[in-house]
Structure formats: structure tokens, C-alpha cells
Design a protein around this motif. Structure first.
Motif, PDB file in Angstrom:
ATOM      1  N   PHE A  81      13.063  37.808 -30.372  1.00 17.63           N
ATOM      2  CA  PHE A  81      12.867  37.660 -31.821  1.00 17.63           C
ATOM      3  C   PHE A  81      13.470  38.870 -32.550  1.00 17.63           C
ATOM      4  O   PHE A  81      14.162  38.735 -33.555  1.00 17.63           O
ATOM      5  CB  PHE A  81      11.369  37.532 -32.129  1.00 17.63           C
ATOM      6  N   TYR A  82      13.201  40.045 -32.005  1.00 17.97           N
ATOM      7  CA  TYR A  82      13.685  41.304 -32.597  1.00 17.97           C
ATOM      8  C   TYR A  82      15.207  41.300 -32.671  1.00 17.97           C
ATOM      9  O   TYR A  82      15.814  41.586 -33.699  1.00 17.97           O
ATOM     10  CB  TYR A  82      13.177  42.456 -31.732  1.00 17.97           C
ATOM     11  N   GLN A  83      15.827  40.944 -31.540  1.00 22.60           N
ATOM     12  CA  GLN A  83      17.298  41.010 -31.508  1.00 22.60           C
ATOM     13  C   GLN A  83      17.938  39.960 -32.405  1.00 22.60           C
ATOM     14  O   GLN A  83      19.026  40.163 -32.927  1.00 22.60           O
ATOM     15  CB  GLN A  83      17.783  40.868 -30.064  1.00 22.60           C
ATOM     16  N   ARG A  84      17.285  38.845 -32.571  1.00 27.78           N
ATOM     17  CA  ARG A  84      17.857  37.814 -33.437  1.00 27.78           C
ATOM     18  C   ARG A  84      17.722  38.170 -34.916  1.00 27.78           C
ATOM     19  O   ARG A  84      18.565  37.799 -35.721  1.00 27.78           O
ATOM     20  CB  ARG A  84      17.161  36.467 -33.178  1.00 27.78           C
ATOM     21  N   MET A 135      18.983  42.501 -37.534  1.00 30.40           N
ATOM     22  CA  MET A 135      20.408  42.816 -37.572  1.00 30.40           C
ATOM     23  C   MET A 135      20.678  43.564 -38.872  1.00 30.40           C
ATOM     24  O   MET A 135      20.011  43.311 -39.874  1.00 30.40           O
ATOM     25  CB  MET A 135      21.205  41.507 -37.596  1.00 30.40           C
ATOM     26  N   PRO A 136      21.678  44.441 -38.890  1.00 28.12           N
ATOM     27  CA  PRO A 136      21.968  45.179 -40.125  1.00 28.12           C
ATOM     28  C   PRO A 136      22.106  44.270 -41.348  1.00 28.12           C
ATOM     29  O   PRO A 136      21.632  44.613 -42.422  1.00 28.12           O
ATOM     30  CB  PRO A 136      23.289  45.876 -39.820  1.00 28.12           C
ATOM     31  N   ASP A 167      16.273  54.227 -37.505  1.00 32.07           N
ATOM     32  CA  ASP A 167      16.076  54.288 -36.054  1.00 32.07           C
ATOM     33  C   ASP A 167      14.998  53.295 -35.618  1.00 32.07           C
ATOM     34  O   ASP A 167      15.183  52.501 -34.696  1.00 32.07           O
ATOM     35  CB  ASP A 167      15.682  55.720 -35.655  1.00 32.07           C
ATOM     36  N   VAL A 168      13.886  53.324 -36.313  1.00 33.16           N
ATOM     37  CA  VAL A 168      12.783  52.430 -35.996  1.00 33.16           C
ATOM     38  C   VAL A 168      13.210  50.970 -36.194  1.00 33.16           C
ATOM     39  O   VAL A 168      12.852  50.081 -35.425  1.00 33.16           O
ATOM     40  CB  VAL A 168      11.576  52.793 -36.894  1.00 33.16           C
ATOM     41  N   GLY A 169      14.038  50.742 -37.205  1.00 34.23           N
ATOM     42  CA  GLY A 169      14.477  49.377 -37.508  1.00 34.23           C
ATOM     43  C   GLY A 169      15.317  48.756 -36.408  1.00 34.23           C
ATOM     44  O   GLY A 169      15.182  47.565 -36.131  1.00 34.23           O
ATOM     45  N   VAL A 170      16.185  49.536 -35.779  1.00 35.50           N
ATOM     46  CA  VAL A 170      17.085  48.923 -34.787  1.00 35.50           C
ATOM     47  C   VAL A 170      16.868  49.374 -33.344  1.00 35.50           C
ATOM     48  O   VAL A 170      17.375  48.746 -32.432  1.00 35.50           O
ATOM     49  CB  VAL A 170      18.572  49.144 -35.158  1.00 35.50           C
ATOM     50  N   ASN A 171      16.124  50.460 -33.145  1.00 32.86           N
ATOM     51  CA  ASN A 171      15.997  50.973 -31.771  1.00 32.86           C
ATOM     52  C   ASN A 171      14.575  50.922 -31.214  1.00 32.86           C
ATOM     53  O   ASN A 171      14.256  51.647 -30.274  1.00 32.86           O
ATOM     54  CB  ASN A 171      16.481  52.429 -31.717  1.00 32.86           C
ATOM     55  N   THR A 180      24.774  37.381 -37.387  1.00 31.71           N
ATOM     56  CA  THR A 180      23.840  36.271 -37.590  1.00 31.71           C
ATOM     57  C   THR A 180      23.721  35.945 -39.068  1.00 31.71           C
ATOM     58  O   THR A 180      24.026  36.765 -39.932  1.00 31.71           O
ATOM     59  CB  THR A 180      22.431  36.618 -37.086  1.00 31.71           C
ATOM     60  N   LYS A 181      23.275  34.752 -39.330  1.00 35.35           N
ATOM     61  CA  LYS A 181      23.008  34.353 -40.703  1.00 35.35           C
ATOM     62  C   LYS A 181      21.640  33.700 -40.729  1.00 35.35           C
ATOM     63  O   LYS A 181      21.305  32.914 -39.838  1.00 35.35           O
ATOM     64  CB  LYS A 181      24.086  33.370 -41.163  1.00 35.35           C
ATOM     65  N   ARG A 182      20.867  34.048 -41.724  1.00 38.86           N
ATOM     66  CA  ARG A 182      19.514  33.507 -41.775  1.00 38.86           C
ATOM     67  C   ARG A 182      19.552  32.031 -42.195  1.00 38.86           C
ATOM     68  O   ARG A 182      20.327  31.646 -43.069  1.00 38.86           O
ATOM     69  CB  ARG A 182      18.711  34.297 -42.797  1.00 38.86           C
TER      70      ARG A 182
END
Lengths: 443, 434
Positions: free
Chosen positions: A208-211, A214-215, A138-142, A247-249
Motif C-alpha cells: 500500500f505504501y509503495q503504491r 509517490m512524490p 524522509d518519513v514520507g518516502v523512507n 502512478t496516477k490516483r
């Protein structure tokens, strides 16, 4: 322990021996411990699970492939800032969740940011494993990244910068990295600059967070007194249910050519510090195990060459240590000493003399054997706790490969003396290195 | 190598035996009075040993401060069988570590090794403890290193501030100087003084050997008995009991050219074996334990005054300390100090809620449990509590006492101990260029 292990706090650096893998020496082992098992969830997220019942706890770690090297010039320090902000809650998990869900049940939570990754680590009573996974995901994505809390946290991060400034060893290491990797992301301070932090807006951080969160950038590691099938079920239902971001790093930037540099900085201290640094290969390079052993022979134990010569025989330094930071895209060998200012020149000359001795004459069989034994022991001790194991696996999964990690000790065991001499000649150039001296400046 | 695999195999079998009982601990007092405690944990591939001797700052004076630490350090620098270098090589060959130091309540020799090497490791511990030669040139070498370490403490702002607060807090009591000693006392410590100190403290009746890890307890006992047979057991000497510390309170500025000011507020708490001890530690945790402590929430989360903030407690047979700390930008130092004192004052005025109390207990007990999960820490805990006279199983009793603490207990200890703060503010000189 090497110098870099003491950096701690925000500037978590990769150390080869900071926790290397479990020795699953196939040929020699009659099916020993089950070891970690790696699963891929339907959306491609890796989950590593190991049942470990040394005590009734579980270590849960969320590893994210986002670090200081992923920042643009206007984003310096955002990976680390985000790490702080993830503790400020989500829409369904308001501020104070650490108290309610972690510390209130006797657990611990913290996080670290490096150039190559960010990781969130918690240790909980084993019965809290399921709730803990839900919390981390939850903390990771929300994360809410609420504007008012973001503003308040600026002061905290600026204080963290001041703390780093006042610590001579941390200051020295940062100067070595910034000079050896000038112009490269590894040359930037992970914590960022006060300008960027002061002017930071919510939009920039959210972007930055949204980019990056990602899972497909995540890995979950669970080690402890748990049933693996149960953990996998929970992971599937939480982490596995997230849609991929697509996305791809970006790959790591190649390091700049090795350079020679000599820097002096004044510090308000009584003692002087000397740091020398050489560029080293990236973590997955075939030379890493031999270089790791060379560091051990040079300056990791009391009987090592630099300690025996400079500290014990000649009394030139009060402490000296050598270390290897093997990062995803490059590495750095560092030798750091604490000494009286009048001994700076002689100490540098003697370090070089010891390096020349290895380059010309190699190392003895006894030294090599001791270094390998030390590696085995350090490994055993780092694997005593659930979080030690989880950290080794998570780091490998994020910037290396788990199977390489599990084979690493075997690689170290197979290194011969000629290889150690060869890496000394290859990497420890007697002229092309970075030298930083911190000189006492009395007020 | 084979031992490593054996260890892994054992770990595997332990994993099968779910919810196994905690590893057994055996305590035995040898005929000469040496206490040996062994914790046999077969899930590991490693072992740790700690030999504690009752000594350290508590038994020192301003003139001898640091002598236990000095002695312990020099003991590693030569024995009847080994030179300093020979000893470090012997340890490396075992895949072990061996170290020694003086602390506030004890001096120790402690080591680790792969479990298969437990016996040679204990032999090295005994060699260092029983047959040190204290070579004159090694004493000088160690003296230089200790003086340098004292300088380093002064160069580290938090450490400097912390040493200052203990100094002011304890006044004439020996807890007031660091176990590494004072420059003046270390400079004048002679070989003769070290020899005398050795003879006075290395006696079986004031020593404890603790071993933890994958070791056979019964054999460890037999080996320890043989190795330490020569340890003298003279009639017990009179115990030193320094005058009790009394809080005086006060505030002092320490000027250093730093980027970050350090604000520390200290109080004297109860001694470890006093009934109030557990409640005082819970009180400290309500204030400064982790991210949910009041100081963290108010001064960091609400006001952004610090990155590092919290409260330190201590295990002391004499009066313990409770020291709250915080690092902040120099212009904020005044506000931070006032904020910290206000939070502490609030502890004296308002009762804690049941929820807050439960959280603090869980945090404190979690800390204790998490700190006792490696062989090295197990060996330390057993040796320490045994040598100070509390008994190796003190942590279990302490945990039960923590669980029993009530809001009324917290209110009582807050009233009783949070008085007369001793404040240290370390900050840049006013006139210094910033």
C-alpha cells in the motif's frame, strides 16, 4: 463549529469551514498580504509557501493523496495504519525522532487521515524549518515499517477503535456516513475494521505504501516566519530530488443514489442522540457556498433557526447543530441533536418543519447577511495561526484547487437568498434522508 | 469587508518589519478598582475580550456547587436592553461571539469580533455583566440545559472517570466537584440565590477585563472606564479560604458498560504560587508530556496498552492536581494500572537525565507558547492570571522558573508529591454481556 469538527483524532473530515482560504479579493484589495505562493518542483511536486510572521514559528505540512477511499476491500484501515507507522522511523532516523527533532525543541507533530487524504503536520520554532522539511520528506518516502513495531501498533489502533465506540457523537456520525454512503468508500470507517488490522502483514502494508506514497501524490505546505526563497531551495534539494513513481490516483467513485433509511442503535448512555443526513454535492460544486450558508442559517449559531426553535423556544433538545462535510467526490449534510428519548419523534418532525419553512419561504436578507458575516469571521479566526493557514492551503491543493480556496469567501459573499432557498429545495428532501437514533439502554 | 482588507494590509506591513517586538501590553486600574489589561496586536483583523470575575467552584459549597456557572449562563439570557434572542442577534450582527460560564477559579463573560467592532463588542460585554435581568423562565430553561450537560458528562467515559478522580482526590475541598455543579445543587438553586451571588461577586475589586487584538489600547481604556463606571466597589469582603486539601489515597472501581476501560491515577501537587510549582509541572511532563513522555513510550509504544495516554496538570491557586490517564481494553486494565503505577514509582526512585529534563522543559514551554498565539487565548491568559492575583505576566515568570528546574528539583518534588495515589478504574461490570 459544526458537529463534524469535533470528530478529531484519526477521523479527520473535510469541513468547508474547517479552514477556508485567504480572502484575496482582487478588485477590492490594494495588494494586501503577499498570500501563499505555489511552486512546482522539477519532478512536479507542488510546494506552497507563505511568509507569516505573527509568531516565531513555522507550520510544515506534508499532504498525501492517499486516504481510506484508496483502499481495496482487503486493505480497510491501511491508510490510517500507515499514518501511525510513519512515526516509527526510517533507516537513518530511528524511533525516537519525534523526541529528538520535534518535542525536544518545543515543537509538535501529529497527523490525520480522511477518506480523501492523509496529512502530517508539525509546528516548529522557525529556525528549525529546514531540518523539519528534511524530516517530513524522509518519513514520507523512507519509512522502515519494521515488522515488530507494526505488530505492537496493532493494539494501539484497536484501542483507538474502542475509544471511538465509546463516544456517542463520533458513533452517530459514523453511522450516518455508513448509511448514507452504503457500498461506497465514504461509507467505510476510516479507521478500518478490527479483522483487517488484526490480520495485517508487513507485505500488505508495504505494498500500500509503495503504491500510494509517490512524490506525485505529495504536496508540501510551509507557512511561518521564513524566507520563501530559502524554503524553496530546501524543498528542491529534498522533495524535488525524488524520482517520480509513475502512478496516477484513481478518480473518486460516484456516490450511490440518495436513499431513505431509518436506523436505531442502543447505547449505554442516559441521553438520546438524533442524526439526520442528506447527500450533498462534492466540494468543487457551484452549490457548495450556498449550501454552506444554509447550514449556518439552520444550525450553526445561537440565533440560527434550529437552535432558536428546538432548543430555545420548544425545549425539545439540549443541543442541536448542522454541518456540511464537503468531500472530494460527494458531500453530506448532517443535523445532529442531543435530547431526552421521549422527544425523538417530535424533534425530528420539528427539524423537518424548519426545513420545509426554508424550502417554501426562503431565508431573510438579515439572516443571509449574518451568515456571510459569520463566514468572514470564522475565516479570520481560522487564519490567525500558521497551521490554520497551512491546513486550508494543503487541503485545497490536495482535493480541490488552491485558487478556488482563495476565492471561496468571495463566492460566499455573492450568494443571494434565492440561491439559498434553491439549494434547500434541491438537497434537503423531506422524505429521502437518513435518520439515526441512538437510544439509551440502561444496564 | 473593508476592515478585513485593512487587516490584511496590516498583516502585510507587519511581515516587512521582521523580528518585531512582541505587542505591547498595558495594565491600568480604574478608579473603582476594575483592572483592565490590553494587548495591542496590529497584525490581526480580529479581537477578543475576556471579563473574569473571581468566583467559581473554589468559592462554592456542596449545596451551591455550580452556582457561578449557572449565574453566568443566565446572564446571557436577558439584560435591561436585550432579550435572550435580541442579544444573540446583536452579536451575530457584529460578526462576533459572546459566551459566559463558570470555572473553578473564576466566572467569565468572553467575546470575539472583527477588530473594527471592538467597541460595540465591549458594550455588549458590559451590558451582560452590569445589567442582567435573570428572567425566571430563562432560569428554568438554563437549568434544564445544565442538568442535561451534567448527564452528558456522565455519559462520556473519560469525563466520568476524570470527575471521579478529582472527587476522590480533593474530598471535602471545593475543587472536588465540577464547575458545572452537581445535579442536587443545580436543582435547588433559586433565582434569589442567583441574585445574591451576583451581588456578592460582581464588584470592581474582584474583576479583570482583558482585551487582545487589533485594538487601540488608549481608547479601549477610556471606553472601559465609561462602560464599567457603574460597577460597585464596596470595601473588600473577607476572602473565602477553604480548608486545604490533603492527599488520602485510595482506589475505586466505577462500573459502566463501556468498550474501553479508563485508568486514572491522581496526586495533589503544589499551588500555583508555591516555589515547587514549576518543578511539579516539569515532573508531570517527564511522565506524560507528548510522544516522548515516559507513559507514552512505555505503555503505548512498548506495550501497546493504549491509544490515549498522558498526564494532565492544572493552574490552581489551591493545591494543583497531577492526573495520569490511559484508556485500554478491559482485560488489560489491571496490567495498565500496574504499569502506570510502576512508571510513577520509578520517578521517585531514579533521577531524570539532563537530556530527558531538557526535552520535558522544551515540550512544556512549547505548549505554553503555542497556546498563546490567538487573541482569544491571549485575552484568557491575561484575565485569568490577573484575576487570581498572580499578575497578567505570570506566564513569563513561570517560563523562567521552568527553565531553572534541575534534576534535583525533580527528585525532590517526586518524593514529596507522588505519594498516596488516588486511583479510579472505570470498566464494564464483570457480569455484563460483552
Amino acid at each position: 463549529m459544526s458537529l463534524l469538527a469535533r470528530i478529531g483524532l484519526a477521523l479527520v473530515l473535510m469541513l468547508v469551514w474547517g479552514g477556508c482560504g485567504l480572502a484575496r479579493s482582487g478588485a477590492r484589495a490594494p495588494a494586501p498580504v503577499a498570500g501563499p505562493a505555489r511552486y512546482l518542483l522539477p519532478n512536479g511536486v507542488p510546494v506552497i509557501i507563505e511568509e507569516h510572521r505573527a509568531s516565531d514559528v513555522v507550520a510544515l505540512q506534508l499532504w498525501v493523496q492517499a486516504g481510506a477511499r484508496d483502499e481495496t476491500a482487503s486493505e480497510l484501515g491501511l491508510a490510517h495504519y500507515l499514518e501511525h507507522m510513519l512515526f516509527k522511523g526510517t533507516p537513518t532516523r530511528p524511533v525516537g525522532f519525534v523526541e529528538r527533532e520535534v518535542e525536544g525543541v518545543g515543537g509538535r507533530i501529529n497527523a490525520g487521515t480522511s477518506w480523501d487524504y492523509t496529512f502530517y503536520h508539525t509546528v516548529l520554532p522557525a529556525r528549525q524549518a529546514e531540518a523539519g522539511i528534511a524530516m517530513l520528506v524522509d518519513v514520507g518516502v523512507n519509512a522502515s515499517l519494521e515488522a515488530s513495531l507494526l505488530e505492537a501498533e496493532k493494539q494501539v489502533v484497536l484501542e483507538e477503535m474502542r475509544l471511538n465506540e465509546d463516544n456517542p457523537r463520533r458513533f452517530l456520525v459514523r453511522e450516518l456516513f455508513s448509511s448514507a454512503f452504503e457500498g461506497h468508500p465514504y461509507g467505510r470507517p476510516v479507521i478500518g475494521t478490527s479483522e483487517v488490522i488484526t490480520g495485517l502483514t508487513r507485505e500488505t502494508l508495504v505494498s500500500f505504501y509503495q503504491r500510494h506514497y509517490m512524490p506525485e501524490m505529495f504536496a508540501l505546505v510551509v507557512v511561518g516566519a521564513v524566507q520563501p526563497e530559502e524554503i524553496l531551495r530546501v524543498a528542491r534539494a529534498t522533495l524535488g530530488a525524488l524520482p517520480r513513481g509513475g502512478t496516477k490516483r484513481l478518480p473518486t467513485t460516484p456516490p450511490p443514489p440518495p436513499r431513505r433509511a431509518r436506523l436505531e442503535r442502543s447505547r449505554p448512555t442516559a441521553q438520546a442522540h438524533l442524526g439526520l443526513a442528506w447527500q450533498a454535492p462534492r466540494l468543487d460544486h457551484a452549490d457548495t457556498p450556498a449550501l454552506d450558508l444554509l447550514m449556518s442559517i439552520l444550525g450553526r449559531s445561537k440565533a440560527s433557526r434550529l437552535v432558536a426553535s428546538l432548543r430555545e423556544r420548544q425545549g425539545l433538545v439540549s443541543a442541536i447543530t448542522s454541518g456540511l462535510s464537503a468531500l472530494e467526490g460527494a458531500g453530506l449534510v448532517t443535523i445532529a441533536a442531543q435530547l431526552e428519548p421521549q422527544n425523538l419523534e417530535r424533534a425530528e418532525a420539528e427539524v423537518l418543519a424548519e426545513i420545509r419553512r426554508v424550502r417554501d419561504g426562503g431565508v431573510t436578507t438579515a439572516e443571509l447577511k449574518r451568515a456571510i458575516t459569520a463566514a468572514e469571521v470564522e475565516h479570520e479566526f481560522s487564519m490567525e495561526t500558521a497551521e490554520g493557514r497551512a491546513r486550508a492551503y494543503g487541503q485545497a491543493e490536495t482535493i480541490w484547487r488552491l485558487e478556488e480556496e482563495l476565492l471561496y469567501l468571495d463566492r460566499v459573499r455573492s450568494v443571494n437568498a434565492a440561491q439559498v432557498q434553491a439549494v434547500a429545495r434541491r438537497y434537503l428532501n423531506l422524505e429521502r434522508y437518513v435518520r439515526v437514533a441512538l437510544l439509551p439502554q440502561r444496564p | 469587508m473593508s476592515r478585513l482588507l485593512l487587516a490584511l494590509a496590516l498583516a502585510a506591513s507587519a511581515a516587512v518589519a521582521e523580528a518585531a517586538a512582541p505587542p505591547p501590553v498595558t495594565r491600568h486600574v480604574l478608579p473603582n478598582g476594575l483592572t483592565v489589561v490590553v494587548r495591542e496586536d496590529v497584525t490581526l483583523g480580529v479581537m477578543a475580550a475576556a471579563l473574569h470575575v473571581r468566583a467559581g467552584s473554589l468559592f462554592e459549597t456542596a449545596d451551591t456547587a455550580g452556582i457561578t456557572n449557572f449565574l453566568q449562563r443566565v446572564m446571557l439570557r436577558g439584560t435591561q436592553r436585550y432579550t435572550a434572542l435580541g442579544l444573540t442577534e446583536a452579536i451575530d450582527d457584529l460578526g462576533g461571539s459572546l459566551d459566559a460560564a463558570g470555572d473553578v477559579e473564576y466566572g467569565d463573560v468572553h467575546g470575539t469580533a472583527l477588530a473594527r467592532n471592538w467597541e460595540p463588542m465591549l458594550r455588549l460585554v458590559a451590558e451582560v455583566a452590569l445589567r442582567p435581568t435573570l428572567p425566571a423562565e430563562e432560569i428554568e430553561r438554563e437549568r434544564r440545559l445544565i442538568l442535561s450537560a451534567i448527564q452528558t458528562r456522565g455519559d462520556t467515559p473519560f469525563q466520568r472517570a476524570f470527575d471521579s478522580v478529582l472527587n476522590d482526590l480533593y474530598g471535602p475541598h471545593p475543587y472536588s466537584w465540577p464547575s458545572v455543579g452537581r445535579r442536587e445543587s443545580v436543582e435547588r438553586t433559586s433565582r434569589e440565590m442567583l441574585r445574591e451571588h451576583y451581588t456578592s461577586i460582581y464588584r470592581a475589586d474582584r474583576m479583570v477585563l482583558a482585551v487582545s487584538g487589533n485594538v487601540p489600547a488608549a481608547r479601549v481604556m477610556r471606553v472601559a472606564e465609561r462602560l464599567f463606571r457603574d460597577l460597585p466597589a464596596p470595601p473588600a469582603a473577607a476572602r473565602v479560604s477553604p480548608a486545604g486539601a490533603t492527599p488520602r489515597g485510595g482506589r475505586r472501581l466505577v462500573e459502566r458498560p463501556v468498550q474501553q476501560a479508563q485508568v486514572l491515577v491522581g496526586y495533589l501537587g503544589p499551588a500555583l504560587l508555591e516555589p515547587d510549582y514549576a518543578a511539579a509541572r516539569v515532573l508531570g511532563t517527564v511522565l506524560g508530556g507528548g510522544m516522548s513522555g515516559r507513559l507514552f513510550r512505555e505503555l503505548r509504544e512498548q506495550r501497546g496498552l493504549a491509544y490515549s495516554v498522558g498526564m494532565l496538570g492544572s493552574f490552581r491557586t489551591g493545591r494543583s492536581f497531577l492526573v495520569s490517564y490511559l484508556g485500554t481494553a478491559p482485560p488489560n486494565a489491571e496490567a495498565a494500572e500496574a504499569g502506570m503505577l510502576a512508571e510513577i514509582e520509578r520517578m521517585r526512585g531514579e533521577p531524570v537525565t539532563e537530556g530527558e529534563l531538557a526535552r520535558a522543559k522544551a515540550y512544556l514551554l512549547g505548549n505554553l507558547a503555542m497556546d498563546r498565539r490567538t487573541s482569544t487565548r491571549h485575552a484568557w491568559y491575561m484575565a485569568f492570571f490577573e484575576v487570581i492575583g498572580a499578575g497578567w505576566d505570570f506566564p513569563e515568570r513561570y517560563a523562567r522558573a521552568v527553565e531553572a528546574v534541575t534534576p534535583a528539583d525533580i527528585a525532590r518534588v517526586a518524593q514529596r508529591y507522588l505519594t498516596r495515589p488516588t486511583v479510579i478504574v472505570l470498566q464494564p461490570p464483570r457480569s455484563a454481556p460483552r
